[in-house]
Design a protein around this motif. Structure first.
Motif, PDB file in Angstrom:
ATOM      1  N   ARG A   1       1.055  -1.041  -0.051  1.00 49.84           N
ATOM      2  CA  ARG A   1      -0.149   0.078   0.087  1.00 49.84           C
ATOM      3  C   ARG A   1       0.437   1.226  -0.157  1.00 49.84           C
ATOM      4  O   ARG A   1       0.282   2.488  -0.819  1.00 49.84           O
ATOM      5  CB  ARG A   1      -0.952   0.224   1.303  1.00 49.84           C
ATOM      6  N   LEU A   2       1.812   1.076   0.476  1.00 46.75           N
ATOM      7  CA  LEU A   2       3.006   2.099   0.982  1.00 46.75           C
ATOM      8  C   LEU A   2       3.356   2.666  -0.327  1.00 46.75           C
ATOM      9  O   LEU A   2       3.887   3.492  -0.290  1.00 46.75           O
ATOM     10  CB  LEU A   2       3.592   2.598   1.917  1.00 46.75           C
ATOM     11  N   GLY A   3       4.140   1.426  -1.017  1.00 45.01           N
ATOM     12  CA  GLY A   3       5.091   1.481  -2.224  1.00 45.01           C
ATOM     13  C   GLY A   3       6.490   1.758  -1.674  1.00 45.01           C
ATOM     14  O   GLY A   3       7.684   1.715  -2.870  1.00 45.01           O
ATOM     15  N   LEU A   4       6.801   1.370  -0.581  1.00 45.32           N
ATOM     16  CA  LEU A   4       8.185   0.863   0.008  1.00 45.32           C
ATOM     17  C   LEU A   4       7.879   0.719   1.279  1.00 45.32           C
ATOM     18  O   LEU A   4       6.981   0.364   1.989  1.00 45.32           O
ATOM     19  CB  LEU A   4       8.473   2.400   0.241  1.00 45.32           C
ATOM     20  N   GLY A   5       9.190  -0.169   1.930  1.00 43.30           N
ATOM     21  CA  GLY A   5       9.437  -0.400   3.376  1.00 43.30           C
ATOM     22  C   GLY A   5      10.202   0.497   3.981  1.00 43.30           C
ATOM     23  O   GLY A   5      10.785   1.444   4.055  1.00 43.30           O
ATOM     24  N   ASP A   6       9.270   0.842   5.250  1.00 46.91           N
ATOM     25  CA  ASP A   6       9.662   1.319   6.460  1.00 46.91           C
ATOM     26  C   ASP A   6       9.683   0.699   7.867  1.00 46.91           C
ATOM     27  O   ASP A   6       8.730   0.381   8.379  1.00 46.91           O
ATOM     28  CB  ASP A   6       8.749   2.271   6.326  1.00 46.91           C
ATOM     29  N   PRO A   7      11.531   0.048   7.935  1.00 55.89           N
ATOM     30  CA  PRO A   7      11.394  -0.373   8.808  1.00 55.89           C
ATOM     31  C   PRO A   7      11.144   0.054  10.765  1.00 55.89           C
ATOM     32  O   PRO A   7      10.916  -0.502  11.694  1.00 55.89           O
ATOM     33  CB  PRO A   7      12.991  -0.322   9.142  1.00 55.89           C
ATOM     34  N   SER A   8      10.920   1.692  10.300  1.00 59.07           N
ATOM     35  CA  SER A   8      10.752   2.201  11.916  1.00 59.07           C
ATOM     36  C   SER A   8       9.350   3.058  11.828  1.00 59.07           C
ATOM     37  O   SER A   8       8.998   2.908  13.287  1.00 59.07           O
ATOM     38  CB  SER A   8      11.624   3.934  11.293  1.00 59.07           C
TER      39      SER A   8
END
Length: 315
Positions: free
Chosen positions: A233-240
């Protein structure tokens, strides 16, 4: 002469089969009246879209809590899966998704081993694991956002089947499968038996360690699925940021939905209603321009009230 004081059983006023749905209906109707543009088809679909990932992890959390455990690693598992799939998507969807879900499986296996085999406390164990796996996700992603472009994978979080979002359809399938498992399978009855009285379950021939292993694996895999959908959904990975407060939302949905912390009962449909209650609160606060932090305060009060109603009765 009976000198005992009359005892008001507040818990009887909140039947999990009727109290939570009634509360959801009241919240929805109240917002339909007082919140502009709340009771529209587009806003209702948007709420279902936003709550679907919570439903994934809440269903897994229902299994865990019904077995008298707790899993605080679900948000960190989402973050780990998010960064792994974003980094590997360039090698193909199959490779990326498979490897990401294997990471989620690893989290579940380790949780199951520590809790069922080594007999560590579920709360402390998964609290430590929450910090561990969030840290691992940040190390793998170098603490940065990991953008990618893959329309096929992104359809998992942005696509539609007709006018219904794909992730809502997936959530419906997960809910139906979990409901069937709890109500109609031997394993579902074993989960409830272990949560209700583990010693009696062992005497009845149930392998309690195996049951606990599986529920933590199920919880981790569903958290992994939520991580995949959220990343798409975001179109990116976000580890935080991915999965932050996810465990709070899941536990709230489970407890409000009628599955007690003491274990021995699993109410999948109640969990769904609980998740919807939390989402209606978040959406209404957002549409009324009330700070998000106040919705957290209200949700916390609701959780405490639900726990109060589920407390052991006096004898």
């Amino acid at each position: 002469m009976n000198s005992k004081k009359p005892y008001l059983d507040w818990g009887s006023l909140w039947n999990p089969n009727f109290g939570a749905p009634a509360a959801l209906l009241i919240l929805y109707v109240a917002n339909a009246v007082f919140t502009p543009r709340f009771a529209t088809v587009s806003n209702t679909l948007n709420m279902l879209l936003q709550v679907s990932t919570t439903m994934f992890i809440a269903v897994g959390m229902t299994f865990v809590i019904a077995s008298r455990g707790i899993d605080l690693t679900v948000g960190s598992t989402m973050a780990l899966v998010s960064v792994v799939v974003a980094l590997l998507i360039k090698y193909g969807i199959t490779v990326a998704i498979s490897f990401a879900l294997c990471c989620a499986l690893l989290v579940g296996l380790i949780n199951g081993f520590l809790i069922s085999r080594l007999k560590l406390d579920p709360l402390i164990t998964t609290l430590a694991a929450l910090i561990l796996w969030r840290g691992v996700a940040q190390v793998i992603g170098d603490g940065q956002l990991v953008p990618f472009t893959n329309p096929t994978f992104e359809a998992l979080g942005k696509g539609y089947i007709g006018f219904i979002p794909i992730q809502v359809v997936i959530a419906a399938v997960v809910i139906a499968g979990a409901f069937f498992c709890i109500r109609s399978t031997l394993f579902g009855r074993q989960i409830v038996a272990v949560g209700g009285n583990e010693k009696a379950a062992r005497l009845a021939g149930i392998r309690a360690e195996r049951v606990k292993y599986i529920v933590y694996i199920v919880s981790a895999l569903l958290a992994g699925l939520a991580g995949l959908v959220e990343t798409a959904r975001l179109g990116l990975g976000d580890p935080s940021k991915v999965g932050v407060n996810a465990e709070f939302e899941a536990i709230a949905a489970v407890v409000v939905g009628g599955t007690p912390f003491s274990g021995g009962r699993a109410n999948i449909l109640g969990t769904v209603v609980g998740a919807l209650i939390m989402q209606v609160i978040s959406t209404s606060f957002n549409m009324l321009l009330i700070p998000f932090t106040w919705s957290l305060v209200l949700k916390s009060v609701i959780i405490l009230f639900a726990i109060f109603l589920q407390r052991p009765k006096e004898v």
